[in-house]
Design a protein around this motif. Structure first.
Motif, PDB file in Angstrom:
ATOM      1  N   THR A   1       0.849  -1.190   0.000  1.00 27.67           N
ATOM      2  CA  THR A   1       0.000   0.000   0.000  1.00 27.67           C
ATOM      3  C   THR A   1       0.884   1.239   0.000  1.00 27.67           C
ATOM      4  N   PHE A   2       0.546   2.183  -0.879  1.00 26.54           N
ATOM      5  CA  PHE A   2       1.279   3.444  -1.000  1.00 26.54           C
ATOM      6  C   PHE A   2       0.273   4.573  -0.822  1.00 26.54           C
ATOM      7  N   ALA A   3       0.398   5.330   0.252  1.00 25.18           N
ATOM      8  CA  ALA A   3      -0.567   6.390   0.562  1.00 25.18           C
ATOM      9  C   ALA A   3       0.161   7.712   0.788  1.00 25.18           C
ATOM     10  N   PHE A   4      -0.560   8.828   0.545  1.00 27.50           N
ATOM     11  CA  PHE A   4       0.019  10.151   0.762  1.00 27.50           C
ATOM     12  C   PHE A   4      -1.099  11.160   0.948  1.00 27.50           C
ATOM     13  N   ASP A   5      -0.729  12.344   1.462  1.00 31.62           N
ATOM     14  CA  ASP A   5      -1.701  13.396   1.777  1.00 31.62           C
ATOM     15  C   ASP A   5      -1.875  14.408   0.646  1.00 31.62           C
TER      16      ASP A   5
ATOM     17  N   GLY B   1       8.278  19.736  -7.489  1.00 27.52           N
ATOM     18  CA  GLY B   1       7.078  19.538  -6.685  1.00 27.52           C
ATOM     19  C   GLY B   1       7.283  18.458  -5.641  1.00 27.52           C
ATOM     20  N   GLN B   2       6.194  18.112  -4.957  1.00 26.49           N
ATOM     21  CA  GLN B   2       6.310  17.128  -3.895  1.00 26.49           C
ATOM     22  C   GLN B   2       4.964  16.480  -3.558  1.00 26.49           C
ATOM     23  N   LEU B   3       5.045  15.279  -3.015  1.00 22.37           N
ATOM     24  CA  LEU B   3       3.932  14.617  -2.345  1.00 22.37           C
ATOM     25  C   LEU B   3       4.220  14.676  -0.851  1.00 22.37           C
ATOM     26  N   LYS B   4       3.186  14.810  -0.029  1.00 24.64           N
ATOM     27  CA  LYS B   4       3.383  14.999   1.405  1.00 24.64           C
ATOM     28  C   LYS B   4       2.944  13.769   2.200  1.00 24.64           C
ATOM     29  N   ASN B   5       3.688  13.523   3.280  1.00 28.70           N
ATOM     30  CA  ASN B   5       3.350  12.483   4.259  1.00 28.70           C
ATOM     31  C   ASN B   5       3.096  11.122   3.599  1.00 28.70           C
ATOM     32  N   ILE B   6       4.182  10.509   3.152  1.00 31.10           N
ATOM     33  CA  ILE B   6       4.136   9.221   2.477  1.00 31.10           C
ATOM     34  C   ILE B   6       4.095   8.097   3.509  1.00 31.10           C
ATOM     35  N   VAL B   7       3.274   7.082   3.252  1.00 33.30           N
ATOM     36  CA  VAL B   7       3.267   5.869   4.074  1.00 33.30           C
ATOM     37  C   VAL B   7       3.288   4.667   3.132  1.00 33.30           C
ATOM     38  N   ILE B   8       4.282   3.778   3.317  1.00 32.02           N
ATOM     39  CA  ILE B   8       4.394   2.556   2.524  1.00 32.02           C
ATOM     40  C   ILE B   8       4.327   1.373   3.470  1.00 32.02           C
ATOM     41  N   SER B   9       3.435   0.435   3.215  1.00 33.23           N
ATOM     42  CA  SER B   9       3.292  -0.726   4.091  1.00 33.23           C
ATOM     43  C   SER B   9       3.036  -1.972   3.276  1.00 33.23           C
ATOM     44  N   GLN B  10       3.354  -3.139   3.867  1.00 31.60           N
ATOM     45  CA  GLN B  10       3.104  -4.419   3.238  1.00 31.60           C
ATOM     46  C   GLN B  10       2.175  -5.242   4.106  1.00 31.60           C
ATOM     47  N   ASP B  11       1.261  -5.931   3.433  1.00 34.73           N
ATOM     48  CA  ASP B  11       0.284  -6.726   4.174  1.00 34.73           C
ATOM     49  C   ASP B  11       0.917  -7.934   4.862  1.00 34.73           C
ATOM     50  N   SER B  12       2.101  -8.355   4.375  1.00 35.79           N
ATOM     51  CA  SER B  12       2.708  -9.581   4.886  1.00 35.79           C
ATOM     52  C   SER B  12       3.466  -9.388   6.202  1.00 35.79           C
ATOM     53  N   ASN B  13       3.650  -8.142   6.649  1.00 36.82           N
ATOM     54  CA  ASN B  13       4.358  -7.917   7.918  1.00 36.82           C
ATOM     55  C   ASN B  13       3.861  -6.640   8.583  1.00 36.82           C
ATOM     56  N   ASP B  14       4.446  -6.353   9.726  1.00 41.15           N
ATOM     57  CA  ASP B  14       4.033  -5.177  10.499  1.00 41.15           C
ATOM     58  C   ASP B  14       4.964  -3.991  10.290  1.00 41.15           C
ATOM     59  N   VAL B  15       5.746  -4.025   9.233  1.00 39.97           N
ATOM     60  CA  VAL B  15       6.705  -2.947   8.971  1.00 39.97           C
ATOM     61  C   VAL B  15       6.048  -1.876   8.105  1.00 39.97           C
ATOM     62  N   LYS B  16       6.223  -0.605   8.527  1.00 41.46           N
ATOM     63  CA  LYS B  16       5.741   0.527   7.745  1.00 41.46           C
ATOM     64  C   LYS B  16       6.876   1.530   7.560  1.00 41.46           C
TER      65      LYS B  16
END
Length: 489
Positions: free
Chosen positions: A170-174, A194-209
């Motif tokens: 999952t790749f999410a941003f504000d 330019g820029q994207l703000k507040n990026i969050v990258i996570s994988q469903d297979s573990n608890d690492v973000k």
């Protein structure tokens, strides 16, 4: 009295000029759009017929001050690798405020004259629905374009907050914003930042973000002689935190990716650079340093590169249309890609490019480096001895050089920082680091892989037409292979 009459006359005159120029601009829009669409489709047929892309426009309406239409890009043959079926399309809504003083520009405080101001937004359709879903129903991107009378453009692209997911990540941003500007109405001559703000990258297979404050991008490009694109682009993830089960385990000041393309000294070939970097890697409050790795391809023939990608993509597309199951078989796809590259790579070799792979890691004590350089040969001109062990190598390679430089104090300090991050105290970390470095260099010397003095451990390798110089010792390739064979027994 006279001043007020003159002032009123100026206002009326400006109003008439505005309306007249706006009407004239509006009358010119549809013919210009039609010309652009026609030119695009002709170029598509000539340069990339295998892609089968057709551009069109529809629903054109024009008033005194504004115009509206849709631009539609249709994939006639589809694109199996991207999951696009034949006949599917991507559409954009285009709203134009006519010049010389577009209303939308005036509303934003831009009072200078302009040919037109346009808003371009993505249309929700079969292909784009996942993007709208990720952006919770909003248009994923909106572009505001200002076209000046000197044909320069200024574009603001607003990216909506979104969360994109595939089966694993999952790749999410504000949200974010990118600004483009150029001297011509061409994507080849443009500057981007330019820029994207507040990026969050996570994988469903573990608890690492992975969290990042922002992803920034800067790019500048133009076309040189013979329509060769040159320029550079930089992308960075800033202030990164790697979080596992709610705790930050690693911090990184920045991760960077840089791409550059420039003309070589003869102005006929291009030099390509792709570099990745890590700035200030910190684990458990211990700064482990900064590093980078790069791939440099010098003296490439741009015409051969274009031909390679055209032929490669065409044959790959044909193979996937003939056998759709290929897209689900990674091994088969890899084998097919390798065969196609081998088929067309000889044309690239004619300019005898040079491949360079530099690697470095630095901390407050200094820098450790490694370099690999391979000078490619044109098989039609290569010098080789038939029937020798190195015949196939010498037909394709002129020289190979490799070197590694490990200053012992830098090597030891790096090992110490790792031990500190693992929880050891300063004295224990120093003692263990010195022991590990001594063991590593001793084994390297015993195996005759490195040379060591009181300052650094080194490895040097040179190869040319069956002859090797390894750490200062000359030998044949057969003798070098025999040395290596001792360690494999």
């Amino acid at each position: 009295m006279k001043k007020s009459v003159v002032a009123a006359g100026v206002v009326v005159a400006l109003g008439v000029c505005w309306m007249g120029s706006a009407w004239y601009t509006g009358k010119q829009i549809e013919p210009k759009v039609a010309d652009f669409v026609s030119a695009f489709n002709q170029a598509s047929k000539v340069k990339s017929p295998q892609m089968g892309m057709t551009l069109s426009y529809k629903d054109f309406s024009s008033g005194m001050l504004s115009s509206h239409f849709q631009v539609v890009l249709t994939f006639d043959h589809g694109a199996e690798a991207s999951g696009i079926k034949a006949g599917q399309n991507v559409a954009f809504n285009v709203d134009v405020d006519h010049g010389p003083f577009p209303l939308s520009s005036l509303a934003k405080g831009r009072f200078g004259p302009a040919m037109a101001a346009m808003n371009v937004s993505l249309v929700n359709g079969e292909i784009t629905k996942p993007l709208f879903d990720a952006a919770k129903g909003r248009s994923p991107i909106d572009a505001n374009i200002r076209a000046s009378y000197d044909k320069s453009i200024a574009t603001q692209v607003v990216v909506a907050p979104a969360s994109y997911s595939d089966t694993k990540t999952t790749f999410a941003f504000d949200g974010g914003e990118f600004n483009l500007s150029g001297d011509k109405l061409s994507l080849a001559d443009v500057q981007i930042d330019g820029q994207l703000k507040n990026i969050v990258i996570s994988q469903d297979s573990n608890d690492v973000k992975v969290y990042s404050d922002s992803m920034t991008m800067t790019s500048i490009g133009h076309t040189a002689d013979d329509n060769i694109p040159v320029g550079s682009a930089n992308i960075a993830l800033n202030n990164i935190r790697v979080n596992a089960k709610g705790e930050d385990i690693v911090q990184i000041n920045a991760m960077t990716a840089t791409t550059a393309m420039a003309l070589s000294s003869d102005k006929k070939h291009i030099n390509y650079t792709q570099e990745y970097g890590i700035k200030d890697l910190t684990r458990e409050k211990q700064n482990l340093g900064s590093g980078k790795i790069a791939l440099l391809l010098d003296n490439l023939d741009p015409a051969a590169i274009r031909q390679l990608f055209t032929d490669y993509n065409m044959e790959l597309s044909k193979a996937m249309v003939a056998n759709p199951a290929l897209s689900e078989d990674e091994d088969a796809m890899g084998e097919l890609s390798l065969k196609l590259l081998q088929k067309y790579i000889a044309n690239i070799q004619k300019s005898e490019p040079v491949i360079k792979l530099p690697i470095s890691w630095k901390n407050e004590k200094g820098e450790m480096t490694a370099n690999l350089n391979i000078a490619i040969a044109d098989p039609a001109k290569a010098t080789f001895t038939p029937g020798t062990l190195t015949e196939s190598v010498d037909q394709n390679v002129k020289t190979i050089t490799a070197n590694v430089m490990l200053p012992l104090d830098v090597f030891t300090y790096t090992a110490k920082q790792i031990k500190l991050a693992e929880g050891k105290d300063d004295a224990a970390a120093q003692k263990q680091a010195e022991k590990d470095v001594k063991n590593a260099t001793t084994i390297g010397k015993m195996m005759d892989l490195i040379s060591v003095d009181d300052k650094a451990a080194k490895l040097d390798f040179e190869y040319q037409q069956g002859n090797v110089v390894f750490n200062g010792k000359e030998m044949t390739a057969e003798e070098f292979m025999a040395r290596g064979g001792r360690f494999l027994q």
